[in-house]
Design an enzyme around this catalytic site. Structure first.
Site, PDB file in Angstrom:
ATOM      1  N   CYS A   1     -10.917   7.762 -10.658  1.00  0.00           N
ATOM      2  CA  CYS A   1     -11.837   7.115 -11.573  1.00  0.00           C
ATOM      3  C   CYS A   1     -11.787   5.606 -11.361  1.00  0.00           C
ATOM      4  O   CYS A   1     -11.309   4.860 -12.220  1.00  0.00           O
ATOM      5  CB  CYS A   1     -11.438   7.479 -12.995  1.00  0.00           C
ATOM      6  SG  CYS A   1     -12.813   7.313 -14.098  1.00  0.00           S
ATOM      7  N   GLU A   2     -12.246   5.172 -10.214  1.00  0.00           N
ATOM      8  CA  GLU A   2     -12.152   3.755  -9.876  1.00  0.00           C
ATOM      9  C   GLU A   2     -13.063   3.488  -8.687  1.00  0.00           C
ATOM     10  O   GLU A   2     -12.982   4.191  -7.672  1.00  0.00           O
ATOM     11  CB  GLU A   2     -10.695   3.446  -9.508  1.00  0.00           C
ATOM     12  CG  GLU A   2     -10.467   2.014  -9.246  1.00  0.00           C
ATOM     13  CD  GLU A   2      -9.023   1.591  -9.559  1.00  0.00           C
ATOM     14  OE1 GLU A   2      -8.379   2.177 -10.447  1.00  0.00           O
ATOM     15  OE2 GLU A   2      -8.569   0.665  -8.903  1.00  0.00           O
TER      16      GLU A   2
ATOM     17  N   TYR B   1       2.993   4.475   5.731  1.00  0.00           N
ATOM     18  CA  TYR B   1       2.622   3.808   4.475  1.00  0.00           C
ATOM     19  C   TYR B   1       1.460   4.488   3.740  1.00  0.00           C
ATOM     20  O   TYR B   1       0.724   3.814   3.005  1.00  0.00           O
ATOM     21  CB  TYR B   1       2.302   2.324   4.724  1.00  0.00           C
ATOM     22  CG  TYR B   1       3.464   1.578   5.353  1.00  0.00           C
ATOM     23  CD1 TYR B   1       4.631   1.338   4.628  1.00  0.00           C
ATOM     24  CD2 TYR B   1       3.410   1.130   6.674  1.00  0.00           C
ATOM     25  CE1 TYR B   1       5.701   0.669   5.206  1.00  0.00           C
ATOM     26  CE2 TYR B   1       4.476   0.467   7.256  1.00  0.00           C
ATOM     27  CZ  TYR B   1       5.620   0.232   6.505  1.00  0.00           C
ATOM     28  OH  TYR B   1       6.679  -0.427   7.081  1.00  0.00           O
TER      29      TYR B   1
HETATM   30  N1  LLP Z   1      12.012  -4.329   8.600  1.00  0.00           N
HETATM   31  C1  LLP Z   1      11.773  -4.995   7.466  1.00  0.00           C
HETATM   32  C2  LLP Z   1      12.795  -5.892   6.935  1.00  0.00           C
HETATM   33  C3  LLP Z   1      10.552  -4.815   6.786  1.00  0.00           C
HETATM   34  O1  LLP Z   1      10.327  -5.495   5.674  1.00  0.00           O
HETATM   35  C4  LLP Z   1       9.588  -3.935   7.317  1.00  0.00           C
HETATM   36  C5  LLP Z   1       8.309  -3.723   6.644  1.00  0.00           C
HETATM   37  C6  LLP Z   1       9.888  -3.248   8.506  1.00  0.00           C
HETATM   38  C7  LLP Z   1      11.105  -3.480   9.128  1.00  0.00           C
HETATM   39  C8  LLP Z   1       8.936  -2.267   9.138  1.00  0.00           C
HETATM   40  O2  LLP Z   1       7.725  -2.834   9.486  1.00  0.00           O
HETATM   41  P1  LLP Z   1       6.680  -1.988  10.366  1.00  0.00           P
HETATM   42  O3  LLP Z   1       7.266  -1.813  11.731  1.00  0.00           O
HETATM   43  O4  LLP Z   1       6.506  -0.665   9.706  1.00  0.00           O
HETATM   44  O5  LLP Z   1       5.453  -2.798  10.366  1.00  0.00           O
HETATM   45  N2  LLP Z   1       2.852  -1.390   3.115  1.00  0.00           N
HETATM   46  C9  LLP Z   1       2.363  -2.238   4.193  1.00  0.00           C
HETATM   47  C10 LLP Z   1       3.462  -2.588   5.153  1.00  0.00           C
HETATM   48  C11 LLP Z   1       4.624  -3.228   4.486  1.00  0.00           C
HETATM   49  C12 LLP Z   1       5.721  -3.540   5.445  1.00  0.00           C
HETATM   50  C13 LLP Z   1       6.908  -4.035   4.710  1.00  0.00           C
HETATM   51  N3  LLP Z   1       8.023  -4.246   5.533  1.00  0.00           N
HETATM   52  C14 LLP Z   1       1.234  -1.536   4.903  1.00  0.00           C
HETATM   53  O6  LLP Z   1       0.904  -0.420   4.535  1.00  0.00           O
HETATM   54  O7  LLP Z   1       0.627  -2.089   5.818  1.00  0.00           O
END
Ligand code: LLP
Length: 475
Positions: free
Chosen positions: A390-391, A420
């Site tokens: 509902c958005e 994610y």
């Molecule tokens: N290491 C640290 C300290 C982090 O803060 C993160 C992600 C990762 C590794 C892993 O990053 P990756 O390789 O997955 O990009 N929710 C957001 C992404 C947030 C990421 C937070 N930290 C999205 O859906 O795009």
């Protein structure tokens, strides 16, 4: 259902009409995904129609072989890049991207360590049987309870995120009679996303200590007998397509590293995660081997300049390992053409939405959608895939093209939802979270059970409250 015929004027879409609205771009869909003779999407050897019939929709589908291959390839890429500059590398899988016990075991089996950032993620990794020494524990505001638990479990490293945390972890380790290995998270002042990075003197964000404070806090860590200082850590962002931002960040970190190394050896440098993936055909991330080599070369160069031995390296990719291994299946409920300047936008509403994929609403993320149970030769129409919440901001795919005859009952697949999406899922509007099914070698199995309405009610304490006179507060 037939939509009103759009005029021939160009539709103002960010993404132009694809050559083939049934096409599965190899860099967007899980490796090996294809259409069978009936036009059905096949992932991990299982066709989407069978998956939807067996498990219902919405459905998260993860290709186990793809996830494992990407994990193994990432590890090999960083190990060989590190070897080329005379050091070694550890790859931690960032569990925040998508963690269940099955996934934690796949990563462990492929030789990866695991990065967790809450007590909950730690509990999942431990329940999966991950060796505590192979776990790194992050978080900018870990509770004392979480810290105690991590120390008692014997986690390999705790990443200290603030000055206050230095004392907290030192005390916890002393209480447990242990020496805890720690890293210090530093803001390098480098922000990166996709093609660009921005370098600033100070990072205006909550994580880590400022680069200018790193040496002082490093010394403070060393003053505690219950802590062993491994080195500095930095994570510059997420969905980054090349090595330049990491190289800049490594260069900045190594200046502080060198100052600390002048007093006592600093054995490690952890450059975090953030490697990008293709969500749409236009996305073109560099291969992980190229990124790994670029980072290694920058580290070697900076170490030479600062005259310090090349430290062991560590990395923490999440998205780049699990993102492309996942898709989500939905069933179309309604379709609605809306006239927009220059043509039509077709709202295609599906049986999930922002509760199973928040990224579009939260970040304006782009995704790719295709018919999953059939193909169609109809010309492509500009679509917006909306959810059932509902958005009005409840959008799964803001803009893509589907054959013009897409209609109620059609099965849709959205690509690259492995990272994610499940982790950010909610019960908004009391929508139960979908199951996660792993596919491999033509077989499918549930690795996370879907929620039911009974699950939604299970924690509702009001059901147990039969005393109408009670005013809601009981001892
Ligand atoms: N290491 C640290 C300290 C982090 O803060 C993160 C992600 C990762 C590794 C892993 O990053 P990756 O390789 O997955 O990009 N929710 C957001 C992404 C947030 C990421 C937070 N930290 C999205 O859906 O795009």
């Amino acid at each position: 259902m037939r939509f009103p015929v759009a005029s021939s004027a160009p539709v103002p879409a960010r993404r132009g009409a694809p050559r083939d609205a049934n096409g599965l771009a190899a860099h967007v869909w899980p490796e090996g995904a294809h259409r069978d003779a009936q036009g059905r999407l096949v992932v991990g050897g299982v066709d989407a129609t069978t998956l939807a019939e067996r498990f219902g929709t919405p459905l998260y589908v993860v290709d186990e072989r793809v996830a494992r291959r990407r994990a193994a390839r990432t590890r090999a890429a960083f190990e060989s890049a590190a070897a080329s500059i005379g050091t070694s590398a550890t790859v931690y899988y960032a569990g925040k991207a998508f963690l269940s016990t099955a996934i934690a075991r796949w990563m462990r089996d492929e030789g990866l360590a695991i990065d967790v950032c809450t007590g909950g993620e730690l509990a999942v990794a431990l329940a999966a049987g991950v060796e505590p020494a192979r776990i790194g524990f992050h978080g900018n505001n870990k509770s004392v309870r979480e810290i105690d638990r991590a120390v008692e479990a014997g986690v390999g490293t705790i990443i200290l995120d603030s000055e206050i945390e230095v004392g907290r972890v030192a005390d916890a380790a002393a209480r447990a009679g242990r020496v805890q290995r720690v890293r210090l998270r530093v803001n390098s002042g480098v922000h990166a996303s996709t093609h660009e990075f921005l370098a600033t003197a100070h990072e205006d964000q909550k994580f880590g200590v400022a680069l200018g404070d790193a040496v002082r806090v490093g010394r403070a860590i060393r003053s505690h007998d219950s802590l062993e200082f491994l080195g500095l850590h930095c994570h510059i962002g997420s969905q980054i397509f090349d090595a330049a931002g990491f190289a800049e960040s490594a260069e900045r970190l190594l200046a502080a590293h060198a100052e600390l190394a002048a007093v006592a050896p600093v054995p490690e440098l952890n450059l975090g995660g953030g490697f990008g993936i293709a969500y749409t055909e236009a996305d073109d991330p560099r291969p992980i081997e190229v990124i790994a080599e670029g980072i290694a070369a920058a580290v070697a160069e900076a170490c030479g300049r600062h005259a310090v031995p090349v430290p062991r390296l560590a990395f923490e990719p999440g998205r780049s390992i699990i993102g492309p291994a996942g898709i989500t299946l939905y069933t179309v409920g309604t379709v609605k053409p809306v006239p927009i300047e220059g043509g039509w936008r077709h709202y295609v509403s599906v049986d999930g939405g922002m509760s199973d994929n928040l990224r579009t609403a939260l970040y304006g993320a782009d995704y790719t959608v295709r018919l999953a149970a059939r193909t169609s030769d109809e010309r492509p129409s500009l679509v917006r895939v909306a959810g059932k919440h509902c958005e009005s901001g409840d959008i799964v795919v803001d803009e893509d093209w589907l054959p013009h005859d897409v209609g109620p009952g059609d099965l849709l697949a959205v690509a690259a939802t492995g990272a994610y999406c499940w982790s950010l899922a909610s019960n908004y509007n009391h929508v139960p979270r979908p199951p996660v099914v792993a596919v491999a070698d033509g077989r499918a199995r549930v690795i996370v059970r879907g929620e039911t309405e009974a699950d939604l009610l299970a924690r509702d304490a009001g059901l147990d409250d039969h005393d109408d006179d009670a005013d809601g507060v009981t001892a």
